[in-house]
Motif scaffolding. Structure first.
Motif, PDB file in Angstrom:
ATOM      1  N   THR A  60       0.862  -1.189   0.000  1.00  0.00           N
ATOM      2  CA  THR A  60       0.000   0.000   0.000  1.00  0.00           C
ATOM      3  C   THR A  60       0.895   1.235   0.000  1.00  0.00           C
ATOM      4  N   VAL A  61       0.318   2.378  -0.321  1.00  0.00           N
ATOM      5  CA  VAL A  61       1.081   3.628  -0.276  1.00  0.00           C
ATOM      6  C   VAL A  61       1.580   3.878   1.147  1.00  0.00           C
ATOM      7  N   GLU A  62       0.730   3.542   2.139  1.00  0.00           N
ATOM      8  CA  GLU A  62       1.120   3.734   3.548  1.00  0.00           C
ATOM      9  C   GLU A  62       2.357   2.906   3.892  1.00  0.00           C
ATOM     10  N   GLU A  63       2.422   1.684   3.368  1.00  0.00           N
ATOM     11  CA  GLU A  63       3.595   0.832   3.630  1.00  0.00           C
ATOM     12  C   GLU A  63       4.841   1.381   2.946  1.00  0.00           C
ATOM     13  N   VAL A  64       4.657   1.921   1.750  1.00  0.00           N
ATOM     14  CA  VAL A  64       5.786   2.542   1.045  1.00  0.00           C
ATOM     15  C   VAL A  64       6.325   3.711   1.857  1.00  0.00           C
ATOM     16  N   VAL A  65       5.426   4.565   2.328  1.00  0.00           N
ATOM     17  CA  VAL A  65       5.825   5.744   3.107  1.00  0.00           C
ATOM     18  C   VAL A  65       6.519   5.323   4.401  1.00  0.00           C
ATOM     19  N   ALA A  66       5.985   4.307   5.049  1.00  0.00           N
ATOM     20  CA  ALA A  66       6.594   3.820   6.296  1.00  0.00           C
ATOM     21  C   ALA A  66       8.030   3.368   6.054  1.00  0.00           C
ATOM     22  N   LYS A  83       8.519  -0.783  -7.921  1.00  0.00           N
ATOM     23  CA  LYS A  83       8.308  -1.187  -9.313  1.00  0.00           C
ATOM     24  C   LYS A  83       6.834  -1.484  -9.549  1.00  0.00           C
ATOM     25  N   GLU A  84       6.423  -1.382 -10.819  1.00  0.00           N
ATOM     26  CA  GLU A  84       5.007  -1.579 -11.166  1.00  0.00           C
ATOM     27  C   GLU A  84       4.116  -0.688 -10.286  1.00  0.00           C
ATOM     28  N   ALA A  85       4.571   0.539 -10.085  1.00  0.00           N
ATOM     29  CA  ALA A  85       3.867   1.456  -9.186  1.00  0.00           C
ATOM     30  C   ALA A  85       2.493   1.858  -9.698  1.00  0.00           C
ATOM     31  N   GLN A  86       2.228   1.632 -10.999  1.00  0.00           N
ATOM     32  CA  GLN A  86       0.906   1.950 -11.554  1.00  0.00           C
ATOM     33  C   GLN A  86      -0.200   1.140 -10.884  1.00  0.00           C
ATOM     34  N   GLU A  87       0.169   0.040 -10.218  1.00  0.00           N
ATOM     35  CA  GLU A  87      -0.817  -0.768  -9.496  1.00  0.00           C
ATOM     36  C   GLU A  87      -1.381  -0.008  -8.299  1.00  0.00           C
ATOM     37  N   LEU A  88      -0.714   1.087  -7.922  1.00  0.00           N
ATOM     38  CA  LEU A  88      -1.170   1.915  -6.796  1.00  0.00           C
ATOM     39  C   LEU A  88      -1.945   3.142  -7.261  1.00  0.00           C
ATOM     40  N   SER A  89      -2.385   3.138  -8.520  1.00  0.00           N
ATOM     41  CA  SER A  89      -2.982   4.341  -9.112  1.00  0.00           C
ATOM     42  C   SER A  89      -4.188   4.869  -8.342  1.00  0.00           C
ATOM     43  N   ARG A  90      -4.974   3.979  -7.741  1.00  0.00           N
ATOM     44  CA  ARG A  90      -6.192   4.417  -7.051  1.00  0.00           C
ATOM     45  C   ARG A  90      -5.890   5.170  -5.755  1.00  0.00           C
ATOM     46  N   THR A  91      -4.739   4.901  -5.177  1.00  0.00           N
ATOM     47  CA  THR A  91      -4.423   5.517  -3.875  1.00  0.00           C
ATOM     48  C   THR A  91      -3.145   6.340  -3.907  1.00  0.00           C
ATOM     49  N   ILE A  92      -2.579   6.555  -5.083  1.00  0.00           N
ATOM     50  CA  ILE A  92      -1.274   7.199  -5.190  1.00  0.00           C
ATOM     51  C   ILE A  92      -1.265   8.625  -4.630  1.00  0.00           C
ATOM     52  N   GLU A  93      -2.449   9.273  -4.628  1.00  0.00           N
ATOM     53  CA  GLU A  93      -2.520  10.645  -4.101  1.00  0.00           C
ATOM     54  C   GLU A  93      -2.157  10.707  -2.615  1.00  0.00           C
ATOM     55  N   LYS A  94      -2.216   9.570  -1.932  1.00  0.00           N
ATOM     56  CA  LYS A  94      -1.854   9.541  -0.503  1.00  0.00           C
ATOM     57  C   LYS A  94      -0.370   9.803  -0.296  1.00  0.00           C
ATOM     58  N   LEU A  95       0.387   9.786  -1.380  1.00  0.00           N
ATOM     59  CA  LEU A  95       1.817  10.080  -1.296  1.00  0.00           C
ATOM     60  C   LEU A  95       2.083  11.583  -1.189  1.00  0.00           C
ATOM     61  N   GLU A  96       1.038  12.362  -1.375  1.00  0.00           N
ATOM     62  CA  GLU A  96       1.165  13.821  -1.477  1.00  0.00           C
ATOM     63  C   GLU A  96       1.900  14.452  -0.296  1.00  0.00           C
ATOM     64  N   SER A  97       1.517  14.092   0.945  1.00  0.00           N
ATOM     65  CA  SER A  97       2.134  14.725   2.119  1.00  0.00           C
ATOM     66  C   SER A  97       3.591  14.309   2.277  1.00  0.00           C
ATOM     67  N   TYR A  98       3.906  13.051   1.936  1.00  0.00           N
ATOM     68  CA  TYR A  98       5.312  12.628   2.019  1.00  0.00           C
ATOM     69  C   TYR A  98       6.144  13.396   0.992  1.00  0.00           C
ATOM     70  N   ALA A  99       5.624  13.549  -0.228  1.00  0.00           N
ATOM     71  CA  ALA A  99       6.354  14.253  -1.283  1.00  0.00           C
ATOM     72  C   ALA A  99       6.594  15.719  -0.909  1.00  0.00           C
ATOM     73  N   GLU A 100       5.723  16.257  -0.068  1.00  0.00           N
ATOM     74  CA  GLU A 100       5.888  17.642   0.375  1.00  0.00           C
ATOM     75  C   GLU A 100       7.041  17.775   1.361  1.00  0.00           C
ATOM     76  N   ASN A 101       7.287  16.718   2.138  1.00  0.00           N
ATOM     77  CA  ASN A 101       8.359  16.750   3.142  1.00  0.00           C
ATOM     78  C   ASN A 101       9.061  15.390   3.181  1.00  0.00           C
ATOM     79  N   PRO A 102       9.812  15.060   2.117  1.00  0.00           N
ATOM     80  CA  PRO A 102      10.420  13.726   2.043  1.00  0.00           C
ATOM     81  C   PRO A 102      11.595  13.557   3.010  1.00  0.00           C
ATOM     82  N   GLN A 103      11.834  12.325   3.390  1.00  0.00           N
ATOM     83  CA  GLN A 103      12.971  11.984   4.243  1.00  0.00           C
ATOM     84  C   GLN A 103      14.265  12.258   3.467  1.00  0.00           C
TER      85      GLN A 103
END
Length: 334
Positions: A60-66, A83-103
């Motif tokens: 899940t996107v949450e697991e990726v962020v973790a 890889k094959e990240a297009q499989e996360l297309s329905r929830t990919i927007e959840k990456l938004e806050s991490y992308a704003e302040n990445p590790q």
């Protein structure tokens, strides 16, 4: 390709971003950039603890962020590749806050193939602000021959225009498939060699005399004997020369010819740009333009639509491929 080289050169010079989002219809460069990061950011010693490859269908996107928020273990940074990240297309927007302040000690890579995200969305804006977004667009077929020439030049090889055209006709604009075939040729042929149509025929299995490129050329020149010979060859080798593909490509040729007739500016540069044809092959279109008046081309396009429908089995279940090919040529030449 310039954008790809820029990303690679930045990484080589130590400019490494915390987020890379590779997306687009053409998977070749997405794979190449992902492989480059996978192979070159970390040393072999650091990869064991600090490099992780995930697959979109398994996380899940949450697991990726973790995982991305983890700190590296006894290393300057860690690499997390999805890889094959297009499989996360329905929830990919959840990456938004991490992308704003990445590790800052993580290099997070998304290989998002066959799709693109709207660059107006906040997610992509955040990635652009803090990392790299690369869109890998499908190459037009008229651009592929030049791409083949550049790739081979980088490997120390040349290629004759007809040999490049044969590869494009056979493999289309699938850069991954073409690259695999070029790698085979580079293994077989000596460095510095200029690849000829015979090399392609002998090592890839595409006939230099009996292919869709030669059929199209024979039709354009109104060389009926040669066209019927090629059609007979196609009928005897239907697996390598599917009727649907043949009629589709001939239909495309006459559609381009119809467009050519309608152009006010018939200068080579404009014709090449509008028709999306490699300038080397414009002479074939010029010959066909003289041999087929606009009214005849219109009639052929209409006839080819009918043949195309029949080739797909609609209203022609009992008609053989050989008979349909003959019917196509009769309607073109009469």
């Amino acid at each position: 390709m310039d954008e790809v080289l820029k990303i690679v050169n930045e990484i080589k010079s130590g400019i490494i971003k915390p987020v890379y989002f590779f997306m687009g219809e053409e998977p070749y460069y997405i794979d190449k950039l992902t492989e480059y990061i996978e192979d070159n950011i970390l040393s072999e010693d650091d990869k064991g603890f600090n490099q992780m490859v995930l697959y979109g269908k398994d996380v899940t996107v949450e697991e990726v962020v973790a995982n991305a928020k983890r700190y590296p273990m006894m290393a300057e940074r860690q690499v997390v590749i999805v890889k094959e990240a297009q499989e996360l297309s329905r929830t990919i927007e959840k990456l938004e806050s991490y992308a704003e302040n990445p590790q800052p000690t993580t290099v997070l890579v998304f290989a998002y193939k066959y799709k693109t995200l709207d660059k107006r969305k906040k997610l992509i804006k955040n990635v652009i602000k803090n990392g790299v977004v690369f869109e890998s667009k499908k190459m037009y077929e008229n651009q592929v021959a030049d791409w083949i020439k550049r790739v081979l030049s980088g490997k120390g090889y040349g290629i004759e225009p007809k040999a490049a055209a044969m590869l494009v006709e056979f493999l289309g604009n699938d850069l991954s498939r073409i690259s695999n075939e070029l790698d085979k040729l580079a293994i077989i042929l000596p460095k510095g060699h200029t690849i000829s149509p015979k090399d392609v025929e002998d090592n890839i299995g595409i006939s230099k005399d009996y292919n869709i490129f030669e059929l199209r050329k024979a039709i354009g020149e109104r060389d009926q004997l040669k066209a019927y010979k090629i059609a007979n060859y196609f009928a005897q080798n239907p697996k390598d020369n599917p009727l649907v593909m043949t009629t589709g490509l001939i239909f495309g040729f006459f559609s381009q010819l119809l467009q050519y007739h309608g152009l006010k500016d018939k200068s080579p540069g404009n014709v090449s740009k509008v028709l999306r044809v490699n300038p080397y092959f414009l002479k074939d279109y010029d010959i066909a333009l003289r041999n087929y008046p606009m009214k005849k081309v219109s009639a052929i396009v209409a006839a080819l639509r009918d043949i195309d429908v029949k080739s797909k089995g609609v209203g022609a279940n009992a008609v053989s491929q050989h008979d349909l090919l003959k019917e196509m040529l009769v309607k073109i030449f009469n």
